[in-house]
Design a protein around this motif. Structure first.
Motif, mmCIF file in Angstrom:
data_model
loop_
_atom_site.group_PDB
_atom_site.id
_atom_site.type_symbol
_atom_site.label_atom_id
_atom_site.label_comp_id
_atom_site.label_asym_id
_atom_site.label_seq_id
_atom_site.Cartn_x
_atom_site.Cartn_y
_atom_site.Cartn_z
ATOM 1 N N ALA A 279 -28.336 19.008 -18.347
ATOM 2 C CA ALA A 279 -28.060 17.609 -18.020
ATOM 3 C C ALA A 279 -26.602 17.264 -18.259
ATOM 4 O O ALA A 279 -25.975 16.564 -17.452
ATOM 5 C CB ALA A 279 -28.960 16.694 -18.849
ATOM 6 N N LEU A 280 -26.033 17.744 -19.346
ATOM 7 C CA LEU A 280 -24.635 17.449 -19.643
ATOM 8 C C LEU A 280 -23.719 18.063 -18.595
ATOM 9 O O LEU A 280 -22.758 17.417 -18.139
ATOM 10 C CB LEU A 280 -24.267 17.968 -21.035
ATOM 11 N N ASN A 281 -24.001 19.278 -18.209
ATOM 12 C CA ASN A 281 -23.182 19.929 -17.200
ATOM 13 C C ASN A 281 -23.244 19.167 -15.873
ATOM 14 O O ASN A 281 -22.223 18.973 -15.200
ATOM 15 C CB ASN A 281 -23.647 21.371 -16.989
ATOM 16 N N TRP A 282 -24.441 18.693 -15.519
ATOM 17 C CA TRP A 282 -24.583 17.911 -14.280
ATOM 18 C C TRP A 282 -23.802 16.608 -14.372
ATOM 19 O O TRP A 282 -23.102 16.229 -13.430
ATOM 20 C CB TRP A 282 -26.057 17.627 -14.011
ATOM 21 N N LEU A 283 -23.907 15.917 -15.496
ATOM 22 C CA LEU A 283 -23.186 14.654 -15.673
ATOM 23 C C LEU A 283 -21.678 14.858 -15.504
ATOM 24 O O LEU A 283 -21.003 14.094 -14.821
ATOM 25 C CB LEU A 283 -23.478 14.068 -17.046
ATOM 26 N N PHE A 284 -21.152 15.888 -16.145
ATOM 27 C CA PHE A 284 -19.717 16.129 -16.067
ATOM 28 C C PHE A 284 -19.302 16.490 -14.638
ATOM 29 O O PHE A 284 -18.265 16.036 -14.142
ATOM 30 C CB PHE A 284 -19.294 17.228 -17.030
ATOM 31 N N GLN A 285 -20.106 17.281 -13.967
ATOM 32 C CA GLN A 285 -19.774 17.703 -12.611
ATOM 33 C C GLN A 285 -19.736 16.523 -11.642
ATOM 34 O O GLN A 285 -18.829 16.422 -10.805
ATOM 35 C CB GLN A 285 -20.751 18.765 -12.121
ATOM 36 N N VAL A 286 -20.715 15.627 -11.727
ATOM 37 C CA VAL A 286 -20.727 14.499 -10.783
ATOM 38 C C VAL A 286 -19.613 13.511 -11.103
ATOM 39 O O VAL A 286 -19.053 12.883 -10.192
ATOM 40 C CB VAL A 286 -22.097 13.783 -10.748
ATOM 41 N N LEU A 287 -19.245 13.377 -12.356
ATOM 42 C CA LEU A 287 -18.110 12.515 -12.696
ATOM 43 C C LEU A 287 -16.803 13.154 -12.242
ATOM 44 O O LEU A 287 -15.888 12.471 -11.784
ATOM 45 C CB LEU A 287 -18.052 12.266 -14.211
ATOM 46 N N GLU A 288 -16.727 14.474 -12.358
ATOM 47 C CA GLU A 288 -15.519 15.190 -11.955
ATOM 48 C C GLU A 288 -15.317 15.098 -10.447
ATOM 49 O O GLU A 288 -14.209 15.039 -9.948
ATOM 50 C CB GLU A 288 -15.621 16.661 -12.367
ATOM 51 N N GLY A 289 -16.449 15.081 -9.701
ATOM 52 C CA GLY A 289 -16.348 15.014 -8.262
ATOM 53 C C GLY A 289 -16.046 13.630 -7.766
ATOM 54 O O GLY A 289 -15.638 13.426 -6.637
#
Length: 289
Positions: A279-289
């Protein structure tokens, strides 16, 4: 509800006792997921190279990277990465239902949401971003980790099932991460997203559920009630409710996804029996994008 000084002191002591464990768990999670993170990557007036992209009608001849363009039949622009820090606000629901855990070996939804929020804050702060709980002053730097942890650990569950962030505390062009089970009346979500769209605020809705709430494992005679006690339902054949319940849950998720995407936001799901790192990795990825 007004709390007595004794009750306030007891809550403060409970929060301070919980604080070291929350910080340690979040630090381990943040280090495991994104050890090399350097902020949210985006084009802007910085000095560091980010990416090549095909030239568009609005690009000037001066912005074309002719050396890179000479290696192909197209013209390319060399984008640089913005160095201006962004502001990210975090909000974790304090509704009574967030205290639910279907088994002793699983964390409550609220505990998992707090861990994810703090770990995400750590990753973002490490990248130079400004982070805060929604409605508080966003800051950068390691000292802000302590403020985030204190705010999250000191958050008490509400007396009722409902809890919603106030759209009035949104600030233009910030990003907002909302963690909730989204099982109560969703009218507040529409109001939040409408105001966010008008202010240029983008963000993420992450639904955190216990696996029992996803699978509906009950059968036979079961008495259902919300943790606040406000909602009750007695069933003699709980298994007979399963299909209708799962359909309602799927409809709610479709509703959330459609509303989020319509506002330029992201919608995701997380179960408390699944690894926090995903979940944390997904959160960071969508914010990064």
């Amino acid at each position: 509800m007004t709390l007595s000084s004794t009750e306030l002191r007891a809550r403060a002591q409970a929060a301070s006792a919980h604080l070291p464990g929350l910080i340690l768990s979040a630090e381990r999670l943040a280090a495991m997921v994104a050890p090399g993170a350097h902020g949210l990557r985006r084009a802007g007036p910085g000095e560091d190279f980010w990416q090549y992209r095909p030239a568009t009608a609005g690009d000037t001849a001066r912005s074309i990277d002719w050396r890179r363009s000479a290696r192909s039949d197209s013209e390319f622009v060399r984008d640089r990465e913005a160095q201006t820090a962004q502001t990210i606000a975090l909000w974790v629901s304090g509704g009574k239902g967030m205290g639910y855990a279907g088994a002793k070996d699983r964390p409550s939804k609220g505990t998992r949401a707090q861990l994810l929020a703090l770990a995400l804050g750590m990753v973002l702060l490490r990248g130079g971003e400004r982070v805060a709980l929604l409605g508080q002053q966003a800051r950068s730097g390691r000292a802000q980790i302590g403020r985030l942890a204190e705010g999250l650990a000191g958050q008490a569950l509400a007396e009722g099932d409902e809890d919603a962030p106030s759209p009035e505390v949104l600030r233009p062009n910030q990003r907002l991460v909302v963690l909730s089970d989204f099982l109560t009346d969703p009218a507040w979500i529409e109001a939040l997203l409408e105001r966010a769209a008008a202010m240029g605020v983008h963000g993420v809705l992450l639904q955190v559920l216990d696996p029992d709430e996803e699978n509906f494992p009950w059968s036979g005679a079961v008495r259902f009630r919300s943790l606040s006690g406000a909602l009750r339902h007695d069933s003699r054949d709980a298994a007979g409710l399963r299909d209708a319940y799962l359909a309602r849950l799927a409809d709610r998720r479709d509703w959330l996804r459609i509303r989020a995407e319509g506002a330029g936001w992201h919608f995701g799901q997380h179960r408390t029996d699944h690894p926090s790192a995903h979940a944390l990795n997904w959160l960071f990825q969508v914010l990064e994008g």
